[in-house]
Design a protein around this motif. Structure first.
Motif, mmCIF file in Angstrom:
data_model
loop_
_atom_site.group_PDB
_atom_site.id
_atom_site.type_symbol
_atom_site.label_atom_id
_atom_site.label_comp_id
_atom_site.label_asym_id
_atom_site.label_seq_id
_atom_site.Cartn_x
_atom_site.Cartn_y
_atom_site.Cartn_z
ATOM 1 N N LEU A 60 0.827 -1.194 0.000
ATOM 2 C CA LEU A 60 0.000 0.000 0.000
ATOM 3 C C LEU A 60 0.868 1.253 0.000
ATOM 4 O O LEU A 60 2.011 1.251 0.474
ATOM 5 C CB LEU A 60 -0.896 0.028 1.242
ATOM 6 N N ASP A 61 0.286 2.339 -0.518
ATOM 7 C CA ASP A 61 0.919 3.646 -0.424
ATOM 8 C C ASP A 61 0.869 4.087 1.034
ATOM 9 O O ASP A 61 -0.206 4.084 1.646
ATOM 10 C CB ASP A 61 0.170 4.644 -1.313
ATOM 11 N N PRO A 62 1.997 4.487 1.635
ATOM 12 C CA PRO A 62 1.986 4.830 3.065
ATOM 13 C C PRO A 62 1.185 6.088 3.381
ATOM 14 O O PRO A 62 0.780 6.280 4.536
ATOM 15 C CB PRO A 62 3.472 5.019 3.392
ATOM 16 N N ASP A 63 0.949 6.926 2.374
ATOM 17 C CA ASP A 63 0.201 8.158 2.602
ATOM 18 C C ASP A 63 -1.302 7.950 2.464
ATOM 19 O O ASP A 63 -2.083 8.436 3.275
ATOM 20 C CB ASP A 63 0.669 9.248 1.630
ATOM 21 N N THR A 64 -1.706 7.210 1.428
ATOM 22 C CA THR A 64 -3.141 7.054 1.158
ATOM 23 C C THR A 64 -3.725 5.768 1.705
ATOM 24 O O THR A 64 -4.942 5.623 1.803
ATOM 25 C CB THR A 64 -3.388 7.081 -0.362
ATOM 26 N N ARG A 65 -2.865 4.805 2.056
ATOM 27 C CA ARG A 65 -3.292 3.463 2.492
ATOM 28 C C ARG A 65 -4.047 2.717 1.390
ATOM 29 O O ARG A 65 -4.764 1.768 1.646
ATOM 30 C CB ARG A 65 -4.166 3.518 3.750
ATOM 31 N N GLU A 66 -3.887 3.140 0.152
ATOM 32 C CA GLU A 66 -4.468 2.456 -1.002
ATOM 33 C C GLU A 66 -3.397 1.584 -1.650
ATOM 34 O O GLU A 66 -2.201 1.880 -1.547
ATOM 35 C CB GLU A 66 -5.000 3.461 -2.027
ATOM 36 N N PRO A 67 -3.790 0.483 -2.342
ATOM 37 C CA PRO A 67 -2.793 -0.344 -3.032
ATOM 38 C C PRO A 67 -1.978 0.486 -4.017
ATOM 39 O O PRO A 67 -2.539 1.334 -4.735
ATOM 40 C CB PRO A 67 -3.642 -1.388 -3.765
ATOM 41 N N ILE A 68 -0.658 0.298 -4.027
ATOM 42 C CA ILE A 68 0.148 0.987 -5.028
ATOM 43 C C ILE A 68 -0.263 0.477 -6.416
ATOM 44 O O ILE A 68 -0.738 -0.656 -6.556
ATOM 45 C CB ILE A 68 1.653 0.789 -4.783
ATOM 46 N N PRO A 69 -0.120 1.293 -7.449
ATOM 47 C CA PRO A 69 -0.684 0.941 -8.763
ATOM 48 C C PRO A 69 -0.211 -0.380 -9.336
ATOM 49 O O PRO A 69 -0.944 -1.016 -10.089
ATOM 50 C CB PRO A 69 -0.254 2.114 -9.651
ATOM 51 N N VAL A 70 1.022 -0.802 -9.007
ATOM 52 C CA VAL A 70 1.558 -2.022 -9.629
ATOM 53 C C VAL A 70 1.741 -3.169 -8.648
ATOM 54 O O VAL A 70 2.407 -4.151 -8.981
ATOM 55 C CB VAL A 70 2.885 -1.741 -10.371
ATOM 56 N N CYS A 71 1.160 -3.082 -7.467
ATOM 57 C CA CYS A 71 1.165 -4.257 -6.590
ATOM 58 C C CYS A 71 0.383 -5.362 -7.292
ATOM 59 O O CYS A 71 -0.794 -5.169 -7.643
ATOM 60 C CB CYS A 71 0.513 -3.938 -5.259
#
Length: 479
Positions: free
Chosen positions: A112-123
């Motif tokens: 996850l993105d540490p700022d948004t807590r959303e999955p990073i685009p290419v995980c």
């Protein structure tokens, strides 16, 4: 689909781990390589209680084969952001124990993105999860999948491979000769052959079929049909299992698409369908009355699609329309294309073709009358054994769902001849994927496409700067 005994609460997790001191975790990089470590139980439980734990983002800033940073800066991890940490989120539904490591507990990670807590685009797991959410939103459907791996085996180790300069001619195959579906050849190495099957079951990977395939030391293993994310997990973990079990038996399995010049390549065929989770109904299946009549579905565009549903026909159309733009999801390496172009198109189709129960096309329609309606599905035959299963399944379902949403007609008739050819090299395939307006950009997203294209451009650049044995043999003396 959760694994057996997967915990649903922290208390259940603590109970499962009560006799353990450590846990193994791993996530997946862009090249399908497992990246992980062992954690103390206390550190692991602390990460579960929180949002996860920090994991160096460089695993998305270097290539999966040599830990070399990409030649140009990409989105997730780069010098500009200091190769910062990303957040590793532990998926409790993936709980397993590793039977060849004293039943060590094991869990998969998503990033996850540490700022948004959303999955990073290419995980990889995050990418596939986004596509699965689209299926739920479009029709309440559950994507289902199966995978088949063909793979060579050698009586080698990592050290012996290096000492022999990775030369296929110098490597010792597990068994000699071309013996597909042999009952005798497995007996020569029966402890290893059966261990692959047995350890897979113990590791939470159901195996549907396991046999020798044509080629010296080649096996094929078909993984049992299940939900798409569970299948991608099983597929990536089967490779891990095979390599670990192989080490115990002095065997090195290779999932390279074309390890031998002049011998068949290794396929990684993928089977797909959609399911109604509330009823179990196969969305691709024809109506019972259409099967009983023997005439199939009224209004089918061609005879080959008479015994699949209208939704399945639209799904097929979407897959065919965008197939040429997602080839790197199926053939991600330089070597992948040697399998597709080395005179083996009958078994490794290289056109955007389809047909009923045909192994000569890229998308094989498996439907009545050859199977029961409940088994109706598509077999995507382009991928090799080097396929990255998360991205391949993401591309297949994203394109197919797009076809359903747009109610696309089939772009051409069945068979090979009407079909458009696919890229014959990773460079060409990457340019097709990366162009503005490509199907990959539309269904997988701009950020995902920009990053993945950058990783494939890095792979092409490495190849273009390499001096091969073939060049030395051909030019060194006489040029």
């Amino acid at each position: 689909m959760a694994t057996a005994n997967a915990p649903t609460t922290l208390d259940e997790l603590k109970s499962l781990l009560q006799h353990d001191t450590k846990v193994k975790v791993a996530g997946i990089d862009v090249d399908g390589v497992l990246r992980g470590k062992i954690m103390s139980k206390s550190k692991f439980l602390s990460a579960v209680k929180g949002d996860g734990f920090g994991f160096c983002s460089v695993i998305f800033g270097w290539d999966g084969f040599n830990d070399e940073t990409y030649y140009r800066e990409l989105l997730i991890s780069n010098a500009a952001n200091g190769y910062r940490d990303i957040l590793a989120s532990i998926d409790l539904q993936t709980y397993r124990r590793i039977p060849w490591e004293d039943n060590l507990p094991f869990f998969l990670l998503s990033f996850l993105d540490p700022d948004t807590r959303e999955p990073i685009p290419v995980c990889p797991r995050g990418t596939l999860s986004r596509v699965l959410q689209r299926a739920r939103e479009l029709g309440g459907w559950e994507p289902m999948a199966g995978a088949e791996y063909e793979y060579f085996q050698f009586r080698e180790t990592a050290s012996s491979l290096a000492s022999k300069s990775f030369s296929p001619a110098a490597l010792e195959p597990l068994t000699p000769g071309m013996h597909g579906y042999s009952l005798i050849r497995p007996h020569l190495n029966q402890a290893y052959f059966h261990a692959l099957f047995d350890r897979a079951l113990e590791f939470g990977i159901d195996v549907e079929g396991h046999h020798t395939e044509t080629g010296p030391g080649v096996f094929e293993t078909a993984l049992a049909y299940t939900s798409a994310l569970r299948m991608a997990d099983n597929a990536i973990l089967f490779k891990y299992l095979a390599k670990c079990v192989g080490m115990e038996h002095g065997v090195l399995p290779s999932f390279m698409a074309k390890p031998h010049e002049g011998l068949p390549g290794c396929s990684g065929h993928i089977h797909v369908s959609l399911r109604d989770p509330s009823t179990g109904r196969n969305i691709f299946a024809p109506r019972d009355e259409d099967v009983k009549s023997g005439k199939g579905r009224e209004g089918a565009q061609y005879d080959d699609v008479r015994f699949i549903s209208q939704e399945a026909e639209w799904f097929l159309a979407g897959l065919l329309e965008g197939l040429a733009d997602v080839v790197p999801c199926f053939a991600p390496t330089i070597n992948s294309y040697k399998r597709l172009v080395a005179g083996e198109s009958m078994w490794a189709p290289n056109r955007s073709s389809y047909g009923y129960d045909s192994r000569s096309v890229s998308i094989r329609i498996i439907s009545p009358p050859s199977v029961p309606p409940s088994a109706t599905r598509f077999e995507v035959r382009v991928p090799g054994a080097d396929v990255q299963p998360y991205f391949a399944l993401s591309a297949i379902f994203a394109l197919g769902l797009d076809g359903i949403a747009r109610k696309l007609p089939l772009p051409h008739a069945p068979g090979r001849e009407p079909a458009k050819g696919l890229a014959t090299s990773l460079g060409e395939a990457t340019r097709d994927m990366g162009r503005q307006g490509s199907a990959a950009r539309r269904v997988l997203g701009q950020e995902w496409t920009d990053h993945f294209v950058g990783t494939r451009e890095h792979e092409v650049r490495k190849w273009e700067s390499a001096v091969t044995d073939w060049e030395l043999r051909r030019y060194m003396e006489l040029a």
